[in-house]
Structures are given as C-alpha cells and as structure tokens.
Design an enzyme around this catalytic site. Sequence first.
Site, PDB file in Angstrom:
ATOM      1  N   ASP A  59     -11.426  29.529  57.857  1.00 37.09           N
ATOM      2  CA  ASP A  59     -12.552  30.339  57.392  1.00 37.09           C
ATOM      3  C   ASP A  59     -12.319  31.817  57.689  1.00 37.09           C
ATOM      4  OD1 ASP A  59     -12.933  30.293  60.099  1.00 37.09           O
ATOM      5  OD2 ASP A  59     -15.016  29.629  60.051  1.00 37.09           O
ATOM      6  N   SER A  60     -11.171  32.137  58.305  1.00 38.79           N
ATOM      7  CA  SER A  60     -10.803  33.548  58.447  1.00 38.79           C
ATOM      8  C   SER A  60     -10.666  34.209  57.081  1.00 38.79           C
ATOM      9  CB  SER A  60      -9.502  33.687  59.241  1.00 38.79           C
ATOM     10  OG  SER A  60      -8.495  32.850  58.730  1.00 38.79           O
ATOM     11  N   ASP A  82     -12.899  24.715  53.238  1.00 44.23           N
ATOM     12  CA  ASP A  82     -13.147  25.119  54.623  1.00 44.23           C
ATOM     13  C   ASP A  82     -14.635  24.998  54.937  1.00 44.23           C
ATOM     14  OD1 ASP A  82     -13.021  26.153  57.119  1.00 44.23           O
ATOM     15  OD2 ASP A  82     -12.009  27.994  56.543  1.00 44.23           O
ATOM     16  N   LYS A 112     -11.555  20.908  60.318  1.00 41.68           N
ATOM     17  CA  LYS A 112     -11.582  21.524  61.646  1.00 41.68           C
ATOM     18  C   LYS A 112     -13.003  21.956  61.989  1.00 41.68           C
ATOM     19  CE  LYS A 112      -9.644  25.666  62.459  1.00 41.68           C
ATOM     20  NZ  LYS A 112     -10.825  26.444  62.876  1.00 41.68           N
ATOM     21  N   GLU A 114     -15.329  23.983  64.969  1.00 38.56           N
ATOM     22  CA  GLU A 114     -15.334  24.848  66.147  1.00 38.56           C
ATOM     23  C   GLU A 114     -16.317  24.310  67.178  1.00 38.56           C
ATOM     24  OE1 GLU A 114     -15.867  28.997  65.367  1.00 38.56           O
ATOM     25  OE2 GLU A 114     -14.265  29.066  63.866  1.00 38.56           O
ATOM     26  N   GLU A 181      -7.854  29.060  70.920  1.00 43.30           N
ATOM     27  CA  GLU A 181      -7.845  30.468  70.488  1.00 43.30           C
ATOM     28  C   GLU A 181      -8.342  31.375  71.605  1.00 43.30           C
ATOM     29  OE1 GLU A 181      -9.623  31.266  66.689  1.00 43.30           O
ATOM     30  OE2 GLU A 181      -9.439  33.439  66.945  1.00 43.30           O
TER      31      GLU A 181
HETATM   32  O1  KIV Z   1     -10.016  30.336  60.371  1.00 36.87           O
HETATM   33  C1  KIV Z   1      -8.916  30.452  60.937  1.00 36.87           C
HETATM   34  O2  KIV Z   1      -7.979  31.077  60.423  1.00 36.87           O
HETATM   35  C2  KIV Z   1      -8.762  29.814  62.235  1.00 36.87           C
HETATM   36  C3  KIV Z   1      -7.487  30.009  62.998  1.00 36.87           C
HETATM   37  C4  KIV Z   1      -7.376  31.395  63.470  1.00 36.87           C
HETATM   38  C5  KIV Z   1      -7.315  28.997  64.066  1.00 36.87           C
HETATM   39  O3  KIV Z   1      -9.662  29.174  62.662  1.00 36.87           O
END
Ligand code: KIV
Length: 285
Positions: A59-60, A82, A112, A114, A181
Amino acid sequence: MSITPIGGRPQDELGRKITTASLREQKFRHEPISCLTAYDYASARLVDESGIDMVLVGDSLAQTMLGYENTLSITMDELLADMPYGSYQVDANEAIRNAARFVKEGGAEVVKIEGGEKRADLIRRIIDAEIPVAGHIGLTPQSVNVMGGYKVQGKNLSGIEQLMRDAVALDRAGVACLYLEGIPREVAAMITAEVSAPTIGIGAGPECDGQVLVFHDLVNLTFGPPAKFVRRYGDATALITHAVQAYRADVKSHQYPSDVESYHLPKETKAGLDTVLERKRAMRR
Ligand code: KIV
C-alpha cells in the site's frame, strides 16, 4: 492490509515456483529472500524477470504512485491487490471478504496485514478461509497517527517485549512470513531466531531472513531525502528527466519527429494527390 503475491512467475534458482513452503525452506537453509514492491505491469515485470523472489504490491503505492501523504487514504478499489487501512480493522467477516476479493480479482497468493498480537485472531480466521497471510510489525505505516509519526519501534525494554509478543503471536497464528519494519537490528535478529516464519526486513538490519525495499526508493523516484535504510541502486529521476528534457528540446527545435519517424502515403496515392493539388492550383490561377 496489503497483498503479497508470492507466486505467478517468481521461481527459485532451480526454476521451481516460489511458494509459502519454499520460503520456509529458504529460511531453514539461510538463503536470503529478496523482495521488492511493484505496483503496475511494467515494474512488476522488470522486478520478476530480474529474479526477485517475492513481489509485494504494497500500500506504499498510495505515496509512491498517487502522491498521497501517507497510506491511510487509499481504498480497496484503487489498490486492486492491496488491502488498505479500514478494510480489515472494523469487522472480521468483511476482512475475509476483502481478502478473498484480492485472491479472486487480484490473483494474490498471500495477503498482508499490519499489526501485532491484536491481529492474531483475525489472521487465524483468514488462514482458515484458505488465504495465506503475511504479518507486518514494528513501524506499521497505517498506524502513523497512533505512533505520532514514522518512528523506529522497539527502542526500549517494554517496546522490545511488545515486539517479541507480537512476533510470537503472529508466528503461532501461522503467518506465511513476517515483515519487520523500522526496528533495531538487535531486536530483528532476536525475532528472526525466535520465529519459524521467515522474516523480511525493511529498516530492520541484515539478520532478517530476507529484505524488502520499495521499488521507487531503489531507483530514486521518491522526491525527498531517503530513509536511513534505503540504498539507491539506480537513478530513474535523472534518467527520466534527461529523456523528457531531450524530447521537449527536439519538439521545440523541430528535430522530432524526423522523416523516418513519419508515415508516408503509398507512391500511387501520392502521385494521385499531387495531380489533384496541381489541378486545384491551376484553377485558382
Ligand atoms: O506497503 C509496503 O510497501 C510495505 C513494505 C514497505 C513492507 O508494507
């Protein structure tokens, strides 16, 4: 929650598909796992074909691709693969539905999430729905407002204890891998030794089982001073700026396009057109 599509084409050195099981084998063999983010067809193809083990559609992308200030405002529809802030925090059933959407519509093989021990039950439920989950602890960007900024986590004894509890809880819940992280190297090393899931570090030192970087950091496309852990392996800003400036200069000076970059009429049509134009000119005289 974001998606980690482990699969598609990524293969190991023997040409076998990378799976959640093969990642564990890599940890066991102490063979470092390489992971990079990618958010579109071109970058995902380049990352994949360069032999990177895992592609993280993180999600970056809210910041790197859309220019948002943080990762909080991105939505399910914008993200495609995402799971963003708000898609799993409210209701477990909705979280499972959203995770399944990424598997069905985005082709993701792992999602993923968090957060630490407070997410363990949710993670178990998503795994029960046959969807592998990657954990993500430490500096979790979706918690930026609670953390009071992007701060390294686990710098004091109580912080270390919490991170260890988070890591163990997620490991027991059965995460496929664990992103670490923004935590001190020493703490990441302790977690990596403690858990059976492979750890993938970003700003967490070299003892992690693998490393991940944001694609735009790697190639210098982030327009600001890089974080301490970022190593730039290329300068896409310079490359793209140079290409765009050269194109602009060629347009302004009539150097682009040239004759060879132009389409031409077939000979007979051109001859016919010349005759018509000549007749028109003659009539005007
Ligand atoms: O969203 C992302 O790119 C991430 C990574 C930095 C682990 O969560």
